[in-house]
Design an enzyme around this catalytic site. Structure first.
Site, PDB file in Angstrom:
ATOM      1  N   ASP A 136      43.775   6.682  29.934  1.00  0.00           N
ATOM      2  CA  ASP A 136      42.712   6.313  29.005  1.00  0.00           C
ATOM      3  C   ASP A 136      43.099   5.002  28.330  1.00  0.00           C
ATOM      4  O   ASP A 136      44.285   4.670  28.240  1.00  0.00           O
ATOM      5  CB  ASP A 136      42.566   7.380  27.912  1.00  0.00           C
ATOM      6  CG  ASP A 136      41.915   8.662  28.420  1.00  0.00           C
ATOM      7  OD1 ASP A 136      41.293   8.645  29.489  1.00  0.00           O
ATOM      8  OD2 ASP A 136      42.037   9.692  27.715  1.00  0.00           O
ATOM      9  N   ARG A 187      38.132   2.769  35.462  1.00  0.00           N
ATOM     10  CA  ARG A 187      37.007   3.480  34.830  1.00  0.00           C
ATOM     11  C   ARG A 187      36.453   2.541  33.756  1.00  0.00           C
ATOM     12  O   ARG A 187      37.173   2.149  32.842  1.00  0.00           O
ATOM     13  CB  ARG A 187      37.479   4.772  34.158  1.00  0.00           C
ATOM     14  CG  ARG A 187      36.383   5.438  33.328  1.00  0.00           C
ATOM     15  CD  ARG A 187      36.951   6.324  32.228  1.00  0.00           C
ATOM     16  NE  ARG A 187      37.557   7.518  32.744  1.00  0.00           N
ATOM     17  CZ  ARG A 187      38.556   8.150  32.105  1.00  0.00           C
ATOM     18  NH1 ARG A 187      39.057   7.665  30.982  1.00  0.00           N
ATOM     19  NH2 ARG A 187      39.064   9.244  32.606  1.00  0.00           N
TER      20      ARG A 187
HETATM   21  P1  FDA Z   1      25.804   5.166  24.137  1.00  0.00           P
HETATM   22  O1  FDA Z   1      26.736   5.393  22.994  1.00  0.00           O
HETATM   23  O2  FDA Z   1      24.834   4.059  24.051  1.00  0.00           O
HETATM   24  O3  FDA Z   1      25.051   6.527  24.420  1.00  0.00           O
HETATM   25  C1  FDA Z   1      23.985   6.652  25.346  1.00  0.00           C
HETATM   26  C2  FDA Z   1      23.347   8.022  25.157  1.00  0.00           C
HETATM   27  O4  FDA Z   1      24.299   9.045  25.491  1.00  0.00           O
HETATM   28  C3  FDA Z   1      22.968   8.348  23.711  1.00  0.00           C
HETATM   29  O5  FDA Z   1      21.673   7.868  23.432  1.00  0.00           O
HETATM   30  C4  FDA Z   1      23.057   9.849  23.698  1.00  0.00           C
HETATM   31  O6  FDA Z   1      21.932  10.442  24.311  1.00  0.00           O
HETATM   32  C5  FDA Z   1      24.229  10.127  24.583  1.00  0.00           C
HETATM   33  N1  FDA Z   1      25.492  10.176  23.833  1.00  0.00           N
HETATM   34  C6  FDA Z   1      26.498   9.269  23.875  1.00  0.00           C
HETATM   35  N2  FDA Z   1      27.516   9.648  23.088  1.00  0.00           N
HETATM   36  C7  FDA Z   1      27.137  10.805  22.528  1.00  0.00           C
HETATM   37  C8  FDA Z   1      27.774  11.687  21.618  1.00  0.00           C
HETATM   38  N3  FDA Z   1      28.988  11.428  21.144  1.00  0.00           N
HETATM   39  N4  FDA Z   1      27.116  12.798  21.239  1.00  0.00           N
HETATM   40  C9  FDA Z   1      25.887  13.069  21.720  1.00  0.00           C
HETATM   41  N5  FDA Z   1      25.241  12.280  22.604  1.00  0.00           N
HETATM   42  C10 FDA Z   1      25.849  11.149  22.990  1.00  0.00           C
HETATM   43  N6  FDA Z   1      36.403   5.110  25.440  1.00  0.00           N
HETATM   44  C11 FDA Z   1      37.559   4.416  25.260  1.00  0.00           C
HETATM   45  O7  FDA Z   1      37.627   3.572  24.380  1.00  0.00           O
HETATM   46  N7  FDA Z   1      38.646   4.668  26.077  1.00  0.00           N
HETATM   47  C12 FDA Z   1      38.585   5.565  27.091  1.00  0.00           C
HETATM   48  O8  FDA Z   1      39.566   5.752  27.812  1.00  0.00           O
HETATM   49  C13 FDA Z   1      37.376   6.301  27.281  1.00  0.00           C
HETATM   50  N8  FDA Z   1      37.252   7.225  28.271  1.00  0.00           N
HETATM   51  C14 FDA Z   1      36.011   7.772  28.550  1.00  0.00           C
HETATM   52  C15 FDA Z   1      35.832   8.574  29.669  1.00  0.00           C
HETATM   53  C16 FDA Z   1      34.560   9.004  30.022  1.00  0.00           C
HETATM   54  C17 FDA Z   1      34.385   9.855  31.248  1.00  0.00           C
HETATM   55  C18 FDA Z   1      33.430   8.641  29.229  1.00  0.00           C
HETATM   56  C19 FDA Z   1      32.033   9.039  29.600  1.00  0.00           C
HETATM   57  C20 FDA Z   1      33.620   7.892  28.095  1.00  0.00           C
HETATM   58  C21 FDA Z   1      34.889   7.455  27.726  1.00  0.00           C
HETATM   59  N9  FDA Z   1      35.083   6.696  26.584  1.00  0.00           N
HETATM   60  C22 FDA Z   1      36.284   6.031  26.414  1.00  0.00           C
HETATM   61  C23 FDA Z   1      34.048   6.638  25.524  1.00  0.00           C
HETATM   62  C24 FDA Z   1      33.138   5.424  25.659  1.00  0.00           C
HETATM   63  O9  FDA Z   1      33.838   4.256  25.320  1.00  0.00           O
HETATM   64  C25 FDA Z   1      31.906   5.544  24.727  1.00  0.00           C
HETATM   65  O10 FDA Z   1      32.367   5.555  23.393  1.00  0.00           O
HETATM   66  C26 FDA Z   1      31.060   6.772  24.966  1.00  0.00           C
HETATM   67  O11 FDA Z   1      30.918   7.040  26.319  1.00  0.00           O
HETATM   68  C27 FDA Z   1      29.642   6.605  24.367  1.00  0.00           C
HETATM   69  O12 FDA Z   1      29.008   5.506  24.950  1.00  0.00           O
HETATM   70  P2  FDA Z   1      27.873   5.601  26.099  1.00  0.00           P
HETATM   71  O13 FDA Z   1      28.339   4.724  27.203  1.00  0.00           O
HETATM   72  O14 FDA Z   1      27.611   6.982  26.485  1.00  0.00           O
HETATM   73  O15 FDA Z   1      26.616   4.901  25.477  1.00  0.00           O
END
Ligand code: FDA
Length: 315
Positions: A136, A187
């Site tokens: 991560d 990733r």
């Molecule tokens: P965004 O925040 O724009 O969300 C899009 C939509 O997804 C929202 O409108 C909602 O519907 C849903 N959603 C997203 N987050 C939600 C929540 N917490 N609760 C409810 N609904 C939610 N970060 C990092 O800094 N280091 C890392 O190593 C990782 N590793 C990692 C692994 C995997 C498999 C994922 C999916 C994510 C990470 N992350 C991470 C976290 C990443 O940086 C980010 O903070 C989250 O994925 C939220 O961003 P989205 O891309 O989903 O978009």
């Protein structure tokens, strides 16, 4: 509104010992405790049960034994032992062999050599048993050192290891190119940490634009990239780009977090995409859950409801 504002609020809460005590007491206590949505439980047994349920839905998974920022080499050794035990349990239980790990859990803040040794102790049996291990990415204070540890492991011929990179940081295009050149799997995530405007995009549009660009770079030149987001617009853009480029669906994967957008996880799997769910578990869930809460202001309502339900509602 600044994209970073809710993140900043939950970041401040996450630093409070009082909030941690309260959250730890109530977060998992009731069946619908607010943390339960985001983590598979506190024990390996609960994690295995959750992993089986994810597999039964036809999804891939990666298991994360929660923990970060350990301050002593004893704590780092204990975390390493937990991962070794997890490897045994996964092998015995027929669970998919894929782990996610934070380097500060293995002693990065104590001493880099200790952290590298601990990683090697995990990667050796992991390699023998056909595991893939993803590092991560933590806050920007750790980006350089995480890449350096990763490259050390790569030079030591560990090829069952990949890394997460954050689209929010201005530096990430260079880092993607660096890992693409090695042939390492990246990733791509938006970035979960609060970072200053001098080094990161602080507006959503900037992060999303960078994510689109970097996802294309990974699809063009990367090795088995993981596009890790719940953002439907970015997922659609990835699908459209991969399909126009004639990229087979097994050359990349989507990844999402346990408890978030299960509907989208199922529909992408149904359409034949590789979809991996990140399944975290363990007693040290507080910082992870606070990051999840900070990503979506609506989650605050959900926490309050869960706390009130746990204490019998308004009196
Ligand atoms: P965004 O925040 O724009 O969300 C899009 C939509 O997804 C929202 O409108 C909602 O519907 C849903 N959603 C997203 N987050 C939600 C929540 N917490 N609760 C409810 N609904 C939610 N970060 C990092 O800094 N280091 C890392 O190593 C990782 N590793 C990692 C692994 C995997 C498999 C994922 C999916 C994510 C990470 N992350 C991470 C976290 C990443 O940086 C980010 O903070 C989250 O994925 C939220 O961003 P989205 O891309 O989903 O978009």
């Amino acid at each position: 509104m600044l994209y970073a504002a809710p993140k900043a609020f939950f970041y401040l809460l996450s630093r409070s010992r009082h909030v941690k005590r309260l959250a730890t007491r109530y977060g998992l206590s009731a069946k619908d405790g607010f943390a339960r949505r985001f983590i598979a439980g506190e024990t390996i047994e609960e994690a295995v049960a959750a992993a089986r349920a994810v597999q039964a839905r036809g999804l891939h998974l990666t298991l994360d034994h929660l923990g970060e920022s350990v301050r002593t080499s004893e704590a780092a050794t204990a975390a390493t032992r937990e991962y070794l035990r997890l490897i045994d349990v996964i092998v015995a239980g027929g669970i998919e062999r894929n782990l996610s790990i934070k380097l500060t859990q293995l002693g990065l803040d104590v001493d880099r050599a200790t952290c590298v040794d601990n990683m090697r102790r995990i990667l050796d049996p992991a390699g023998r048993h056909g595991f893939f291990v993803r590092l991560d990415m933590e806050s920007s204070a750790y980006t350089d050192v995480t890449l350096e540890v990763f490259e050390t492991l790569w030079q030591l011929e560990h090829r069952n290891v990949g890394l997460a990179l954050q689209a929010s940081l201005h530096r990430t295009e260079n880092d993607v190119r660096r890992l693409n050149a090695l042939g390492a799997s990246v990733r791509l995530v938006k970035g979960a940490y609060r970072e200053p405007a001098s080094i990161a995009h602080v507006r959503r549009a900037g992060v999303d634009e960078a994510f689109r660009r970097l996802a294309r770079l990974l699809l063009d030149e990367g090795t088995l990239p993981a596009i890790a987001t719940h953002d439907e617009a970015l997922i659609d853009a990835t699908r459209a780009y991969a399909s126009a480029a004639g990229l087979p669906r097994d050359r990349f994967e989507f990844e999402m977090l346990y408890g978030i957008r299960r509907d989208l996880q199922a529909s992408l799997t149904g359409e034949g995409y590789r979809m991996r769910v990140y399944v975290p578990f363990g007693r040290e869930w507080f910082p992870y859950v606070m990051r999840r809460l900070g990503e979506r202001p609506a989650n605050l309502r959900f926490v309050i409801q869960s706390l009130l339900a746990d204490r019998g509602g308004w009196r």
